[in-house]
Design an enzyme around this catalytic site. Sequence first.
Site, mmCIF file in Angstrom:
data_model
loop_
_atom_site.group_PDB
_atom_site.id
_atom_site.type_symbol
_atom_site.label_atom_id
_atom_site.label_comp_id
_atom_site.label_asym_id
_atom_site.label_seq_id
_atom_site.Cartn_x
_atom_site.Cartn_y
_atom_site.Cartn_z
ATOM 1 N N ASP A 197 5.205 3.235 13.890
ATOM 2 C CA ASP A 197 5.783 4.263 13.017
ATOM 3 C C ASP A 197 6.296 5.467 13.799
ATOM 4 O O ASP A 197 5.983 6.613 13.467
ATOM 5 C CB ASP A 197 4.753 4.727 11.979
ATOM 6 C CG ASP A 197 4.129 3.586 11.210
ATOM 7 O OD1 ASP A 197 4.860 2.644 10.869
ATOM 8 O OD2 ASP A 197 2.906 3.624 10.954
ATOM 9 N N GLU A 228 9.694 2.197 2.150
ATOM 10 C CA GLU A 228 8.750 3.131 2.766
ATOM 11 C C GLU A 228 9.393 3.757 3.997
ATOM 12 O O GLU A 228 10.530 3.444 4.363
ATOM 13 C CB GLU A 228 7.466 2.401 3.174
ATOM 14 C CG GLU A 228 7.702 1.262 4.158
ATOM 15 C CD GLU A 228 6.465 0.437 4.429
ATOM 16 O OE1 GLU A 228 5.383 0.804 3.938
ATOM 17 O OE2 GLU A 228 6.568 -0.579 5.138
#
Length: 510
Positions: free
Chosen positions: A15, A171
């Site tokens: 991420d 997301e």
Amino acid sequence: MAFFDNPVIPGFSPDPSICRAGDDYYLATSSFEYVPGVPIWHSRDLVHWRLITNALDRPSQLALPDTAPSSTGVYAPTLRHHGGRFWLITTVVAGAGNVLVTAEDPAGPWSDPVPVGVPGIDPDLAWEEDGTCWCVFSSDGIRGVRIDPKSGELLGEPVPMWSGSGLQYPEGPHLYRIGDWWYLLLSEGGTERGHALSVARARTLPGPFEPHPDNPVLSHRSTDHPVQNTGHGDLVQAGDGTWWMVLLGTRPRGDTPMYHGMGRETFLAPVRWEDEWPLPGPLNLRAQAPALPPHPWPQEPDLDDFDSPALAPSWVSPRRHDQEAVRLDERPGHLVLHARADSLDTPGALLVGRRQRHADCTARTLVEVTEDGRGGLAVRLDEAHHYAVEVGDGTVRAVARIGPLRHTVAERAVPAGPLRLRIDVTTSDVLPPTVTSRVPGAAPPPGLRVGGPDTLRLGYETDGGDFEILAELDGRYLTTEVAGGFTGRVFGMYVTRGSAAFDWFELRPA
């Protein structure tokens, strides 16, 4: 023409979020149940990165209960430089929820967290020209709301923005003002093999957003590319005007469905612009480097002899750093650990470790347990998936925990005193990543084992330096494909009874 090797940050570093401040680039990654939380990386050429701190490095910033499940904790952060300050917003699952911290210097100290009252995960920050701050997040699709970033107060009700091309789990949104457009970049398809990146644009906020006609703009799903699970990207413009993306990916190996043990890693890919659309890729293991002056950093030492007054930022523990149980001042030149739980299977057990960063590597440590002590060297994915070689009660043993099963694979009597424990990881006896399938019933290529991504050999070293192997174990059982979750392997020292003193620890490439 210069080239670089992907991933630019190998091993459990998912991420990634990036920002630029002058000629410097800073990057934050997820940490999940490990503390300190949110590693902060620094680069001057987008290729060479050094770990400078962890943004959430004290209990007042990050408190996770021992009962927090593995792969909860700190999810995808967003790191931004705005108004002369660094801003980081993230989600603490099984904890404080969405929080925001700031710093004048990305090396710290970072502020105590300010709660931001939005639901969901993966919050992002973006500013309009008049200073209005937007927080965009994932909750029932992608939504956004104006906030006061200093107080965390919402300045309105969250509104839907754009939720991708229709794949599951939209997301990791990132919102940018570039030229005359607002761009919304997001991931969808889940963070497994179906992972993909899609983009949309709008003239004003909160939209409506126009999707790119060929979304997803980057995905390696249903291909034999050696990098898979590609997604969670973030854009940055380099000092020479070129654009780049950092994103996560995995390097699975072995027989179908292929396995990755090091977790999701940080990769770098070029971004081209077509018809005012940012299009990332290609993403390759070896690629042309940015046209920036190369700036490598000194190599982090493979060996830590514990002579420093504090642990380096690369050391992590599940859920909390316990200053009473983790001591550098108790025995000079040693790390002394005191047991908190009687098994690595138990949440709350004490382990101090480093992320695996090389596919082929060796972990070693010199340990001396107290008379009633038990501890050793482990490679951990979670409470239900780990291998360990430990010493206690005059015995050294190799232990495997795989799902509901815990088994002592082998043990030997050893004399009292310090003992060098060792775990080797090798990929040389498994199918290479270019072999993605085989004819049913056919034998594998000569000398190669069909199965997991690697082999782990657990044992100890004699006074003469010989490696006495107690167990040879298949690495597939310490992978996300078997265990589930979002993390990667961590090699570390642990104690489950009494205390143990570790003279040094080494984690080096083979």
